[in-house]
Design a protein around this motif. Structure first.
Motif, mmCIF file in Angstrom:
data_model
loop_
_atom_site.group_PDB
_atom_site.id
_atom_site.type_symbol
_atom_site.label_atom_id
_atom_site.label_comp_id
_atom_site.label_asym_id
_atom_site.label_seq_id
_atom_site.Cartn_x
_atom_site.Cartn_y
_atom_site.Cartn_z
ATOM 1 N N PRO A 54 132.991 26.909 85.042
ATOM 2 C CA PRO A 54 133.447 28.252 84.647
ATOM 3 C C PRO A 54 132.940 29.308 85.628
ATOM 4 N N ASP A 55 133.606 30.448 85.653
ATOM 5 C CA ASP A 55 133.139 31.568 86.477
ATOM 6 C C ASP A 55 131.908 32.211 85.861
ATOM 7 N N GLU A 56 131.820 32.160 84.548
ATOM 8 C CA GLU A 56 130.610 32.631 83.862
ATOM 9 C C GLU A 56 130.305 31.707 82.690
ATOM 10 N N LYS A 57 129.072 31.279 82.615
ATOM 11 C CA LYS A 57 128.673 30.393 81.532
ATOM 12 C C LYS A 57 128.439 31.186 80.249
ATOM 13 N N ALA A 58 128.802 30.571 79.137
ATOM 14 C CA ALA A 58 128.522 31.135 77.810
ATOM 15 C C ALA A 58 128.087 29.975 76.943
ATOM 16 N N GLU A 59 126.956 30.108 76.310
ATOM 17 C CA GLU A 59 126.415 29.005 75.516
ATOM 18 C C GLU A 59 127.260 28.763 74.267
ATOM 19 N N GLU A 60 127.417 27.488 73.931
ATOM 20 C CA GLU A 60 128.068 27.144 72.668
ATOM 21 C C GLU A 60 127.087 27.356 71.523
ATOM 22 N N LYS A 61 127.654 27.459 70.343
ATOM 23 C CA LYS A 61 126.794 27.582 69.175
ATOM 24 C C LYS A 61 125.900 26.351 69.060
ATOM 25 N N SER A 62 124.609 26.586 68.849
ATOM 26 C CA SER A 62 123.707 25.467 68.576
ATOM 27 C C SER A 62 123.140 25.682 67.185
ATOM 28 N N GLY A 85 131.238 32.924 73.373
ATOM 29 C CA GLY A 85 132.278 32.834 74.396
ATOM 30 C C GLY A 85 133.331 33.909 74.233
ATOM 31 N N VAL A 86 133.746 34.147 72.994
ATOM 32 C CA VAL A 86 134.730 35.192 72.707
ATOM 33 C C VAL A 86 134.166 36.564 73.051
ATOM 34 N N LYS A 87 132.888 36.785 72.746
ATOM 35 C CA LYS A 87 132.255 38.076 73.080
ATOM 36 C C LYS A 87 132.286 38.334 74.584
ATOM 37 N N VAL A 88 131.944 37.300 75.369
ATOM 38 C CA VAL A 88 131.953 37.445 76.828
ATOM 39 C C VAL A 88 133.374 37.720 77.321
ATOM 40 N N ALA A 89 134.349 37.004 76.764
ATOM 41 C CA ALA A 89 135.744 37.175 77.171
ATOM 42 C C ALA A 89 136.233 38.594 76.875
ATOM 43 N N ILE A 90 135.914 39.116 75.706
ATOM 44 C CA ILE A 90 136.317 40.474 75.334
ATOM 45 C C ILE A 90 135.698 41.484 76.296
ATOM 46 N N ALA A 91 134.434 41.266 76.651
ATOM 47 C CA ALA A 91 133.745 42.175 77.574
ATOM 48 C C ALA A 91 134.440 42.201 78.938
ATOM 49 N N TYR A 92 134.895 41.044 79.408
ATOM 50 C CA TYR A 92 135.619 40.995 80.684
ATOM 51 C C TYR A 92 136.917 41.789 80.599
ATOM 52 N N LEU A 93 137.679 41.561 79.529
ATOM 53 C CA LEU A 93 138.973 42.225 79.398
ATOM 54 C C LEU A 93 138.828 43.733 79.250
ATOM 55 N N ALA A 94 137.670 44.166 78.748
ATOM 56 C CA ALA A 94 137.412 45.603 78.593
ATOM 57 C C ALA A 94 136.925 46.238 79.889
ATOM 58 N N ASN A 95 136.672 45.393 80.911
ATOM 59 C CA ASN A 95 136.112 45.898 82.168
ATOM 60 C C ASN A 95 136.906 45.330 83.348
ATOM 61 N N PRO A 96 138.051 45.938 83.688
ATOM 62 C CA PRO A 96 138.894 45.425 84.770
ATOM 63 C C PRO A 96 138.159 45.292 86.107
ATOM 64 N N ASN A 97 137.226 46.208 86.382
ATOM 65 C CA ASN A 97 136.489 46.139 87.647
ATOM 66 C C ASN A 97 135.635 44.879 87.730
ATOM 67 N N LYS A 98 135.031 44.504 86.600
ATOM 68 C CA LYS A 98 134.211 43.294 86.573
ATOM 69 C C LYS A 98 135.076 42.062 86.818
ATOM 70 N N MET A 99 136.266 42.027 86.195
ATOM 71 C CA MET A 99 137.181 40.903 86.411
ATOM 72 C C MET A 99 137.579 40.818 87.880
ATOM 73 N N ALA A 100 137.895 41.969 88.459
ATOM 74 C CA ALA A 100 138.320 41.990 89.861
ATOM 75 C C ALA A 100 137.205 41.500 90.775
ATOM 76 N N GLN A 101 135.968 41.866 90.457
ATOM 77 C CA GLN A 101 134.833 41.425 91.281
ATOM 78 C C GLN A 101 134.665 39.909 91.226
ATOM 79 N N VAL A 102 134.827 39.332 90.034
ATOM 80 C CA VAL A 102 134.672 37.883 89.889
ATOM 81 C C VAL A 102 135.767 37.142 90.648
ATOM 82 N N LEU A 103 136.975 37.663 90.610
ATOM 83 C CA LEU A 103 138.114 36.985 91.230
ATOM 84 C C LEU A 103 138.232 37.261 92.730
ATOM 85 N N ALA A 104 137.426 38.208 93.243
ATOM 86 C CA ALA A 104 137.461 38.514 94.676
ATOM 87 C C ALA A 104 136.680 37.482 95.465
ATOM 88 N N LYS A 105 136.941 37.418 96.770
ATOM 89 C CA LYS A 105 136.244 36.474 97.647
ATOM 90 C C LYS A 105 134.753 36.750 97.636
#
Length: 551
Positions: A388-396, A529-549
């Protein structure tokens, strides 16, 4: 032709003849070896049937032999006898004719674990925790789950009577079997005003159409970003995976290619349609149980820098199976190729050829893993699933939670709660109260739910180790004192882990009212995992940084 050419031509011609002869000889040797061993096997079966002291079942004996042979190859190469062909078709298509209910044994017999929404069992009024005691005139109170399942299945539009025990009542239901097509998308919905969520559980027929319909509906509700949840998805049909990728990337793009030993299994799958939406922000959730077609979707969209991947490293199944018809209506599912996603990487994690040599599962060593690049030049690695581009722990879960679930205590309490409460709040808003939790603790009194904490397990392991040491007698009293101090109190653990246990109880209760869809929706509450995903979608700049070279 000059003399020099003639002299050169003769040795080259002889060389080709020799190579052809050697290849022909090797092929003949292999064919002879196959024929010889088949003859030995057939002769052995005949002699066993004639001379073995007890009667043998040739069909069963041969099947055991075939299955043992295939186990030497990989877990995915399988023999499917004629009698299992219907079950195999159900696995690959998601379709069968029956009543539309998941059944299983909870210790006291077979019961309904989940009636699927809109199908005969649910429409007729069968409930979770109904014990099945009779199907038509057949007493199934002591039957295996598979036998009960077979009786419930049958031709579409035929009747079947199911008798169940619910609490202390015996009830009978007349059902009409229907063609059951299990949903690939068991749930989708809005998580907030702008975020859409799609749970893709399988890749059987119509998976791509179901995902498309979910996206269209969510966009009509105003969502501006999507979460595609592929966690726990074991994969399925490759063409469905290709069509799902095509929803997000342009026509004519390579999605996956298969490469095997023979030419007719080599194929490059490309997108063939205009995308549904090539711009909508997309986050994909994966975990260690996301496999095969799930990895094609996640990996291809990562390779094209079209989605951010969140979760854990995927399973690592990069092998392709082809179904081959055999005589007498039997079939074989044979691993025929490996698949490679657009960057060129194969994500297969286990080297089964090496495993056969070593006698143990062998993964691709880090030193042999190769680097590839995405469209934007990001580095990705082959040979061990999709990272994954960012790890998110599963429920333990704490040991007490596992014990309460596996001991069916949460399941039984939820059933009791359901019959005492006509309705509850929506799946996302429902949470049991403090009073309900106190009732659960009362419910547990007198019930067996012993377990071992992590600390106790560590002490047990330590004690086994030091028992062999000469100084054990000197420390055993201190060790006993430590053990007495850490000896867990169940009541304390019920308080310490109450948020976790309450969440599990709430999800189980929700399933009684809202079935599979509600249970999935309820489980999204507090999902990291859902929390991390929502945070990415709320921050377009962060998504762009991850997907950039990455430099």
């Amino acid at each position: 032709m000059n003399k020099f050419t003639k002299k050169l031509f003769l040795p080259i011609g002889i060389l080709f003849l020799l190579v052809g002869f050697v290849a022909f000889q090797i092929k003949n040797d292999k064919l002879f070896s196959i024929a010889k061993n088949i003859d030995i096997f057939a002769t052995l079966i005949r002699e066993l049937d004639s001379y073995y002291v007890d009667e043998i079942d040739p069909d069963k004996l041969v099947q055991v032999g075939i299955e043992a042979m295939l186990e030497e190859l990989d877990p995915y190469t399988e023999y499917i006898p004629e009698e299992d062909s219907e079950d195999f078709r159900t696995l690959t298509t998601g379709e069968y004719a029956g009543v539309g209910a998941l059944i299983g044994n909870r210790g006291g017999g077979n019961m309904v674990l989940m009636p699927y929404t809109g199908f005969p069992a649910q429409n007729a009024g069968l409930k979770i925790a109904d014990y099945i005691i009779k199907v038509d005139s057949v007493d199934v109170s002591k039957s295996a789950t598979s036998a009960v399942s077979d009786l419930l299945k049958g031709p579409a539009n035929t009747p079947v009577e199911v008798t169940v025990v619910r609490d202390k009542d015996t009830l009978s239901f007349e059902l009409i079997r229907k063609k059951i097509s299990l949903k690939n998308v068991p749930f989708y919905g809005k998580l907030d005003d702008k975020t859409g969520y799609i749970k893709l559980a399988d890749f059987t027929t119509n998976a791509a159409a179901e995902v498309r319909n979910a996206i269209v509906d969510l966009k009509s509700q105003g969502v501006g970003g999507l979460i595609l949840d592929l966690r726990d998805n074991p994969g399925g049909l490759v063409n469905e995976a290709v069509e799902i990728v095509n929803l997000f990337i342009p026509k004519g793009k390579e999605v996956v290619k298969t490469i095997g030993k023979i030419q007719n299994v080599n194929y490059t799958y490309k997108t063939t349609k205009s995308p549904l939406d090539k711009d909508i922000p997309l986050v994909i959730l994966i975990n260690e149980r996301s496999a095969s077609a799930s990895e094609i979707v996640a990996g291809a969209l990562q390779d094209y820098d079209r989605a951010v991947l969140v979760g854990q490293k995927s399973f690592g199944k990069g092998l392709v199976q082809t179904t081959i018809p055999l005589t007498y209506n039997a079939q074989a599912k044979i691993t025929t190729a490996k698949y490679y996603i657009p960057s060129g990487r194969c994500i297969q994690a286990i080297d089964y050829a090496k495993s056969r040599e070593n006698g143990a599962l062998t993964t691709v060593p880090d030193s042999l893993r190769k680097s590839f690049t995405t469209s934007n030049g990001r580095v990705v690695i082959d040979g061990a699933g999709i990272e994954p581009d960012e790890k998110a722990e599963e429920k333990s879960y704490a040991p007490i939670s596992y014990t309460l679930v596996t001991g069916n205590h949460i399941f039984d309490f939820a059933t009791q709660y359901f019959y005492a409460h006509p309705s509850i709040e929506s799946p996302r808003n429902f949470q049991i109260s403090e009073q309900d939790y106190e009732s659960f603790k009362e419910f547990l009194k007198g019930k067996e739910y012993d377990y071992t904490t992590y600390t106790e397990k560590s002490l047990q392991d330590f004690e086994k180790y030091v028992e062999k040491e000469v100084y054990f007698d000197e420390i055993k009293d201190q060790l006993a004192l430590i053990k007495s101090k850490v000896n867990h109190s169940k009541e304390n653990d019920l308080n310490t882990h109450q948020d976790e246990v309450k969440r599990l109880i709430s999800e189980e209760i929700v399933s009684r009212y809202f079935f599979q869809e509600g249970m999935i929706e309820s489980g999204l509450v507090g999902d990291d995992g859902v929390k991390v995903a929502i945070a990415y979608l709320a921050n377009p700049n962060k998504m762009a940084q991850v997907l950039a070279k990455r430099n």
